[in-house]
Design a protein around this motif. Structure first.
Motif, PDB file in Angstrom:
ATOM      1  N   MET A 100      47.531  37.255  45.505  1.00 18.37           N
ATOM      2  CA  MET A 100      46.690  38.225  44.802  1.00 18.37           C
ATOM      3  C   MET A 100      45.884  37.545  43.699  1.00 18.37           C
ATOM      4  O   MET A 100      44.729  37.899  43.464  1.00 18.37           O
ATOM      5  N   GLY A 101      46.485  36.589  43.030  1.00 19.14           N
ATOM      6  CA  GLY A 101      45.757  35.851  42.003  1.00 19.14           C
ATOM      7  C   GLY A 101      44.575  35.096  42.571  1.00 19.14           C
ATOM      8  O   GLY A 101      43.496  35.051  41.973  1.00 19.14           O
ATOM      9  N   ILE A 102      44.742  34.499  43.738  1.00 15.99           N
ATOM     10  CA  ILE A 102      43.661  33.745  44.379  1.00 15.99           C
ATOM     11  C   ILE A 102      42.493  34.667  44.696  1.00 15.99           C
ATOM     12  O   ILE A 102      41.328  34.295  44.522  1.00 15.99           O
ATOM     13  N   PHE A 103      42.774  35.889  45.121  1.00 20.81           N
ATOM     14  CA  PHE A 103      41.697  36.832  45.432  1.00 20.81           C
ATOM     15  C   PHE A 103      40.922  37.258  44.189  1.00 20.81           C
ATOM     16  O   PHE A 103      39.827  37.798  44.304  1.00 20.81           O
ATOM     17  N   SER A 104      41.446  37.008  42.990  1.00 19.87           N
ATOM     18  CA  SER A 104      40.725  37.347  41.768  1.00 19.87           C
ATOM     19  C   SER A 104      39.701  36.280  41.385  1.00 19.87           C
ATOM     20  O   SER A 104      38.909  36.489  40.477  1.00 19.87           O
ATOM     21  N   LEU A 105      39.720  35.141  42.074  1.00 18.03           N
ATOM     22  CA  LEU A 105      38.778  34.053  41.787  1.00 18.03           C
ATOM     23  C   LEU A 105      37.487  34.223  42.583  1.00 18.03           C
ATOM     24  O   LEU A 105      37.439  34.950  43.574  1.00 18.03           O
ATOM     25  N   ASP A 106      36.454  33.502  42.158  1.00 15.62           N
ATOM     26  CA  ASP A 106      35.195  33.457  42.892  1.00 15.62           C
ATOM     27  C   ASP A 106      35.366  32.459  44.030  1.00 15.62           C
ATOM     28  O   ASP A 106      35.342  31.250  43.814  1.00 15.62           O
ATOM     29  N   LEU A 107      35.531  32.958  45.240  1.00 14.02           N
ATOM     30  CA  LEU A 107      35.827  32.087  46.383  1.00 14.02           C
ATOM     31  C   LEU A 107      34.587  31.397  46.943  1.00 14.02           C
ATOM     32  O   LEU A 107      34.695  30.586  47.852  1.00 14.02           O
ATOM     33  N   LEU A 108      33.422  31.684  46.391  1.00 16.22           N
ATOM     34  CA  LEU A 108      32.199  31.003  46.818  1.00 16.22           C
ATOM     35  C   LEU A 108      31.995  29.682  46.069  1.00 16.22           C
ATOM     36  O   LEU A 108      31.155  28.882  46.451  1.00 16.22           O
ATOM     37  N   SER A 109      32.767  29.480  45.016  1.00 14.28           N
ATOM     38  CA  SER A 109      32.668  28.262  44.214  1.00 14.28           C
ATOM     39  C   SER A 109      33.928  27.416  44.399  1.00 14.28           C
ATOM     40  O   SER A 109      34.997  27.951  44.690  1.00 14.28           O
ATOM     41  N   PRO A 110      33.812  26.097  44.185  1.00  9.77           N
ATOM     42  CA  PRO A 110      35.004  25.239  44.272  1.00  9.77           C
ATOM     43  C   PRO A 110      36.032  25.618  43.195  1.00  9.77           C
ATOM     44  O   PRO A 110      35.686  26.117  42.128  1.00  9.77           O
TER      45      PRO A 110
END
Length: 76
Positions: free
Chosen positions: A43-53
């Protein structure tokens, strides 16, 4: 402590990544800008901007096994 830049672009990548990281017995964080989250938290990972490194930070002296397993997620 060792770092590398990774890219997680789809749900399957995230699931595969968490399945690898969850087996470590030390802390692994993902850092993006001012945000630091537990890499074992899907769930924490989904809170990040996944389009950026994303910066992967492993808090251990011996991280070679982990970095071999996550090499396919290295940012290009």
């Amino acid at each position: 402590m060792k770092e590398m830049m990774i890219s997680l672009t789809n749900v399957q990548d995230i699931r595969d990544f968490v399945n690898v990281v969850i087996l470590t017995d030390y802390e692994v964080d993902l850092v993006q800008g001012r945000y630091t989250i537990d890499a074992k938290s899907i769930m924490g990972i989904f809170s990040l901007d996944l389009l950026s490194p994303i910066k992967l930070v492993a808090h251990s002296a011996d991280t070679s096994a982990l970095f071999e397993k996550v090499a396919r997620f290295a940012a290009k």
